[in-house]
Motif scaffolding. Structure first.
Motif, short mmCIF file in Angstrom:
data_model
loop_
_atom_site.label_atom_id
_atom_site.label_comp_id
_atom_site.label_asym_id
_atom_site.label_seq_id
_atom_site.Cartn_x
_atom_site.Cartn_y
_atom_site.Cartn_z
N GLN A 152 -4.15 0.90 8.13
CA GLN A 152 -5.15 -0.09 8.52
C GLN A 152 -4.53 -1.48 8.59
O GLN A 152 -4.78 -2.24 9.53
CB GLN A 152 -6.31 -0.07 7.53
CG GLN A 152 -7.42 -1.06 7.86
CD GLN A 152 -8.55 -1.02 6.84
OE1 GLN A 152 -8.59 -0.15 6.00
NE2 GLN A 152 -9.43 -1.99 6.91
N ARG A 209 1.73 13.05 -5.02
CA ARG A 209 1.79 11.61 -5.31
C ARG A 209 2.13 10.81 -4.06
O ARG A 209 1.62 9.71 -3.87
CB ARG A 209 2.86 11.37 -6.39
CG ARG A 209 2.92 9.93 -6.91
CD ARG A 209 4.03 9.79 -7.95
NE ARG A 209 3.88 10.76 -9.02
CZ ARG A 209 4.86 11.54 -9.45
NH1 ARG A 209 6.06 11.50 -8.87
NH2 ARG A 209 4.65 12.38 -10.44
N HIS A 210 2.96 11.38 -3.20
CA HIS A 210 3.43 10.63 -2.02
C HIS A 210 2.70 11.00 -0.74
O HIS A 210 2.92 10.37 0.29
CB HIS A 210 4.94 10.83 -1.86
CG HIS A 210 5.74 10.18 -2.96
ND1 HIS A 210 6.15 8.88 -2.89
CD2 HIS A 210 6.14 10.65 -4.16
CE1 HIS A 210 6.80 8.58 -4.01
NE2 HIS A 210 6.80 9.63 -4.79
N GLY A 211 1.84 12.01 -0.80
CA GLY A 211 0.89 12.24 0.29
C GLY A 211 1.40 12.93 1.52
O GLY A 211 0.79 12.81 2.58
N ALA A 266 0.83 -1.21 0.00
CA ALA A 266 0.00 0.00 0.00
C ALA A 266 0.86 1.25 0.00
O ALA A 266 0.55 2.23 -0.69
CB ALA A 266 -0.93 0.00 1.22
N SER A 288 2.17 2.02 -3.39
CA SER A 288 1.17 2.64 -4.28
C SER A 288 0.60 3.92 -3.68
O SER A 288 -0.40 4.46 -4.17
CB SER A 288 0.03 1.64 -4.55
OG SER A 288 -0.62 1.26 -3.35
N HIS A 289 1.24 4.41 -2.59
CA HIS A 289 0.90 5.68 -1.94
C HIS A 289 -0.49 5.67 -1.31
O HIS A 289 -1.10 6.73 -1.13
CB HIS A 289 1.02 6.84 -2.93
CG HIS A 289 2.24 6.77 -3.79
ND1 HIS A 289 3.51 6.65 -3.25
CD2 HIS A 289 2.41 6.77 -5.13
CE1 HIS A 289 4.41 6.60 -4.24
NE2 HIS A 289 3.76 6.66 -5.39
N ALA A 290 -0.99 4.49 -0.95
CA ALA A 290 -2.28 4.36 -0.26
C ALA A 290 -2.02 4.32 1.24
O ALA A 290 -2.06 3.25 1.88
CB ALA A 290 -3.02 3.12 -0.72
N MET A 291 -1.73 5.48 1.81
CA MET A 291 -1.24 5.54 3.19
C MET A 291 -2.30 5.11 4.21
O MET A 291 -1.99 4.45 5.19
CB MET A 291 -0.74 6.96 3.49
CG MET A 291 0.43 7.39 2.63
SD MET A 291 1.84 6.28 2.78
CE MET A 291 2.98 7.01 1.60
N ALA A 292 -3.55 5.50 3.98
CA ALA A 292 -4.60 5.12 4.92
C ALA A 292 -4.77 3.60 4.96
O ALA A 292 -4.93 3.01 6.04
CB ALA A 292 -5.92 5.79 4.55
N SER A 293 -4.70 2.96 3.81
CA SER A 293 -4.79 1.50 3.76
C SER A 293 -3.60 0.86 4.45
O SER A 293 -3.75 -0.14 5.17
CB SER A 293 -4.87 1.02 2.30
OG SER A 293 -6.07 1.43 1.69
#
Length: 339
Positions: A78, A281-283, A67, A70-75
């Motif tokens: 979790q 992109r990287h949040g 995650a 793919s820069h899905a930090m919230a996931s």
């Protein structure tokens, strides 16, 4: 219903009905079989239900890494919390990863909590690494005294026990200390130069990029524009070679600030837009807020007020997501014009 990788039920109630007629051992077996073929996060959930908690925790951690990539930090957060909830891992690196992600998201109290738990379970170079992260977190919030204290702790650990990564940690600590000195109003030019020299000696492009970026910031703060540009360009080149996007964003933002101070607003806008793209992109919420503000200022200077206003509004929105007040009302560190 056919779906990627197999089939799925049209409604969750159908699954409940099907499972209701099976024994617990049969249900566990089905979860185990699902865990063998599904992607990491889904597999982890099935293995956890099958009672294979250690394997499930490892898969949740792997899913978190995927995650982050793919820069899905919230996931990612979790998944890491799911790994911890299984109660089978006390690996301090999990809490450190939580600290890293919460810091990127601007949740500084949560980041500090993760780092402090990690620090309590770490020793030697691992503890030094966490102390350096705590120092950087304190520096983001404008608390230079606390940052220096954490760096003292990191250096003490590195003095007692060293491993193959200790040289990089020593450089990282030196870079951070130079930034703390600069933020405190001290003369950090020599410290920045020392950091660059140390970084070059260990032949690590990512660490060298970070040292050059810090040197660029300190040169800019002392109005040595030509030197700041030189260091910034080197940092950008090295960060591109070593896939260090956060360093590239910092150096690019700094280059924009230098060009803006020289009245070269078109070049400044180009640099700020590039930094916005990288950070978006990287949040990194706090730093992205800062660059939107810088871009808004540069656009205003060129008379593009509608665009400027949009970026200032976005900056204010992002700043509102950053948790934790400035230290003693210090606005400049909180607004994070450069870092």
């Amino acid at each position: 219903i056919r779906s990627e990788g197999g089939v799925r039920l049209a409604h969750s109630l159908l699954g409940r009905v099907a499972l209701a007629g099976l024994s617990e051992s049969r249900i566990r077996l089905l979860h185990e079989r699902a865990g063998a073929v599904l992607p990491a996060a889904e597999a982890a959930d099935h293995l956890a239900r099958a009672g294979r908690h250690a394997e499930a925790a490892g898969l949740f951690i792997r899913a978190a890494d995927q995650a982050v990539e793919s820069h899905a930090m919230a996931s990612a957060l979790q998944h890491l919390h799911s790994a911890l909830a299984l109660g089978v891992t006390d690996d301090p690196s999990v809490q450190r990863r939580i600290g890293d992600i919460e810091s990127i998201l601007g949740h500084y109290e949560a980041a500090r909590h993760g780092y402090e738990i990690s620090a309590a379970r770490s020793v030697g170079p691992e503890l030094a690494a966490v102390e350096i992260q705590l120092a950087r977190l304190a520096l983001r919030s404008g608390d230079e005294e606390l940052a220096a204290s954490h760096l003292d702790s990191a250096d003490a650990e590195l003095a007692v026990e060293r491993d193959t990564g200790s040289a990089s940690l020593a450089v990282d600590s030196a870079i951070c200390r130079a930034l703390v000195t600069a933020a405190s109003g001290g003369d950090a030019a020599d410290a920045a130069s020392t950091g660059v020299t140390m970084a070059r000696a260990i032949d690590d492009p990512a660490i060298e990029a970070a040292a050059e970026s810090a040197a660029a910031l300190i040169a800019y703060q002392t109005h040595a524009r030509a030197r700041a540009v030189e260091h910034a360009h080197r940092a950008i080149r090295l960060s591109t070679l070593s896939a260090a996007p956060m360093v590239e964003a910092a150096a690019t933002n700094l280059l924009g600030l230098v060009r803006a101070s020289e009245g070269k607003h078109d070049e400044a806008i180009e640099a700020f837009e590039r930094a916005c793209t990288i950070l978006g992109r990287h949040g990194d919420v706090h730093r992205l807020a800062a660059v939107h503000a810088n871009l808004g200022d540069a656009l205003h200077e060129t008379g593009r007020d509608d665009e400027a206003r949009a970026h200032q509004i976005e900056s204010a929105r992002l700043f509102s997501e950053v948790s934790g007040p400035p230290i003693d009302g210090q606005a400049d560190p909180w607004l994070l014009t450069a870092w």
